[in-house]
Design an enzyme around this catalytic site. Structure first.
Site, PDB file in Angstrom:
ATOM      1  N   LYS A  78       0.795  -1.075   0.010  1.00  0.00           N
ATOM      2  CA  LYS A  78      -0.068   0.040   0.043  1.00  0.00           C
ATOM      3  C   LYS A  78       0.821   1.249   0.092  1.00  0.00           C
ATOM      4  O   LYS A  78       1.849   1.276   0.742  1.00  0.00           O
ATOM      5  CB  LYS A  78      -1.001   0.095   1.151  1.00  0.00           C
ATOM      6  CG  LYS A  78      -1.962   1.073   1.241  1.00  0.00           C
ATOM      7  CD  LYS A  78      -2.814   0.792   2.601  1.00  0.00           C
ATOM      8  CE  LYS A  78      -3.944   2.163   2.712  1.00  0.00           C
ATOM      9  NZ  LYS A  78      -4.819   1.808   3.799  1.00  0.00           N
ATOM     10  N   SER A 152      -9.354   1.905   2.357  1.00  0.00           N
ATOM     11  CA  SER A 152      -8.403   2.859   1.657  1.00  0.00           C
ATOM     12  C   SER A 152      -7.360   1.932   1.073  1.00  0.00           C
ATOM     13  O   SER A 152      -6.480   2.340   0.260  1.00  0.00           O
ATOM     14  CB  SER A 152      -7.571   3.900   2.255  1.00  0.00           C
ATOM     15  OG  SER A 152      -6.767   3.442   3.565  1.00  0.00           O
ATOM     16  N   SER A 176      -9.915   0.136   6.511  1.00  0.00           N
ATOM     17  CA  SER A 176      -9.408   0.170   5.446  1.00  0.00           C
ATOM     18  C   SER A 176      -8.727  -1.197   4.824  1.00  0.00           C
ATOM     19  O   SER A 176      -8.229  -1.067   3.539  1.00  0.00           O
ATOM     20  CB  SER A 176      -8.180   1.376   5.678  1.00  0.00           C
ATOM     21  OG  SER A 176      -8.856   2.820   5.494  1.00  0.00           O
TER      22      SER A 176
END
Length: 446
Positions: A78, A152, A176
């Site tokens: 990420k 996210s 997330s």
């Protein structure tokens, strides 16, 4: 010729250790798939093709190859965790485009275990919202590309669900990891506080954010968790667990749609079949939970936005951060989180695990949410993903596990929540669900 795309991390690592495959051929196959599919999916902000192949060769030459738990496994990271030599953009034009000098500790542990980082994945700006889009692209759900992958950690989830990597690293400050995992048919765990090093931004959203893996099987999640937590793999927990089943949203006024309640009922029936006592019981969520979640969510963003040029931030991010500035002192004191823990602790003394929906409804349509108003974003996120924030506020472990399908054919999911230290229990229950109701690993994109 054996194809390694679609294989699990555990399968790939075993093959590399046993010299049935080389890290280079495994990584090259996955890079080819990224090149072929990511234009449709938008999982990656940057792909490290040449660097990944060079690093794969380095793994193949290691003298300890036969002992590496993730030997030659391609992984995605990420884009809010540092990867040495790559910029850390966090989905924003306001962040500096300068290479990181060192790996984040979790990335370093993956690499030490033999994994190869093939790229950094897309996130919404500053990892704020429950959909993933912005200046670096839009992450779509590989099972239904008209829909957002979620956020996210949306790019990481999309990469795994599309078979571009067998596993990925993400993090979870208000859901997330669990939100995109539930959208994309993946397994994930948000570990409890202190299990995995955090170090996400400035202060980890006041200690609510945790790093964790995304994968297609419970075995892989267990394996990656053991690596990034730097602990031996937990053995499977035996014996019955007292399971509470909840079908309602923790946030008052948000309805849960039928596919997600049906998935919970199916999971409950499977766990009864596995020998666990299961009972319908609702946690005593306070009516103020929505306000507590909003103040923490916005305050975390306000801290992350400090020092960034506001003119380069999207309007929804600026509004979120501006609202949160007035709450930082209150949130930092920690009183709201402590009151919530005290309120919920008696429930988790009575039950070992809570089984509940992972989402309230499917994700919003994929699109330019970063160009839309702040309130429209907040309402959309709240309407579909109200199930996850309580467990960041408490700091307790929670998992998203695929189970059932939506009318579109995309995966549905349930959430398992435990008290502090219950990671092994959650993984064991998820393993039982996987065995009793197997799920398809990756989206049919070919």
């Amino acid at each position: 010729m054996t194809s390694w795309v679609g294989r699990t991390a555990a399968e790939i690592a075993a093959a590399v250790r046993e010299k049935r495959a080389t890290p280079r051929e495994v990584v090259a196959e996955h890079l080819d798939r990224i090149e072929r599919l990511d234009g449709r999916i938008g999982a990656f902000r940057t792909v490290r093709a040449e660097a990944a192949l060079a690093e794969a060769d380095e793994v193949g030459a290691r003298g300890d190859l036969a002992e590496l738990p993730l030997a030659g496994v391609p992984v995605a990271v990420k884009d809010n965790l540092a990867v040495r030599g790559e910029s850390l953009r966090i989905g924003s034009a306001a962040t500096p485009d300068t290479p990181a000098a060192d790996d984040h500790v979790t990335v370093a542990r993956l690499r030490a275990a033999g994994a190869v980082v093939v790229g950094l994945t897309n996130v919404p700006e500053l990892c704020v919202f429950g959909t993933t889009e912005g200046v670096h692209g839009t992450a779509r759900n590989p099972w239904d590309t008209s829909r957002s992958a979620g956020g996210s950690s949306g790019g990481s989830a999309a990469a795994v669900a599309a078979g571009m990597v067998p596993a990925a690293l993400g993090n979870d400050g208000m859901g997330s990891l669990r939100i995109p995992a539930a959208n994309c048919g993946l397994v994930t765990i948000k570990p409890g506080t202190g299990v995995v090093p955090a170090g996400i931004g400035e202060g980890d959203w006041f200690g609510m954010s945790e790093n964790g893996p995304l994968a297609t099987t419970v075995e892989d999640v267990r394996l990656l968790l053991s690596v990034i937590a730097d602990t031996p793999p937990e053995s499977t927990v035996t014996g019955a667990r007292r399971i509470a089943v909840s079908l309602r949203s923790p946030l008052a006024g948000v309805a849960v749609t039928k596919p997600y309640t049906a998935a919970v009922r199916e999971a409950a029936a499977l766990l009864i079949k596995a020998g666990h006592p299961v009972r319908r019981a609702e946690p005593p969520y306070p009516l103020s939970l929505g306000v507590t979640a909003l103040t923490h969510w916005t305050a975390g963003t306000s801290v992350d936005a400090r020092g960034l040029d506001p003119h380069l931030l999207h309007r929804r991010t600026r509004v979120h951060a501006a609202l949160g500035r007035r709450f930082v002192r209150r949130v930092r004191a920690g009183d709201g989180r402590e009151r919530l823990r005290r309120r919920l602790e008696p429930f988790f003394a009575q039950y070992d695990v809570l089984l509940m929906p992972a989402l309230a409804r499917r994700s919003p349509k994929a699109g330019p949410w970063h160009e839309r108003g702040w309130l429209r974003n907040v309402l959309a996120d709240t309407a579909y993903s109200p199930m996850t924030p309580p467990w960041n506020l408490t700091g307790w472990p929670a998992m998203s596990v695929p189970l059932g399908t939506l009318p579109s054919g995309a995966p549905c999911a349930v959430q398992l929540v435990g008290r502090p230290g219950a990671e092994a229990d959650l993984l064991a229950l998820a393993e039982q669900l996987e065995r009793l109701s197997p799920w398809r690993r990756t989206a049919p994109l070919d």
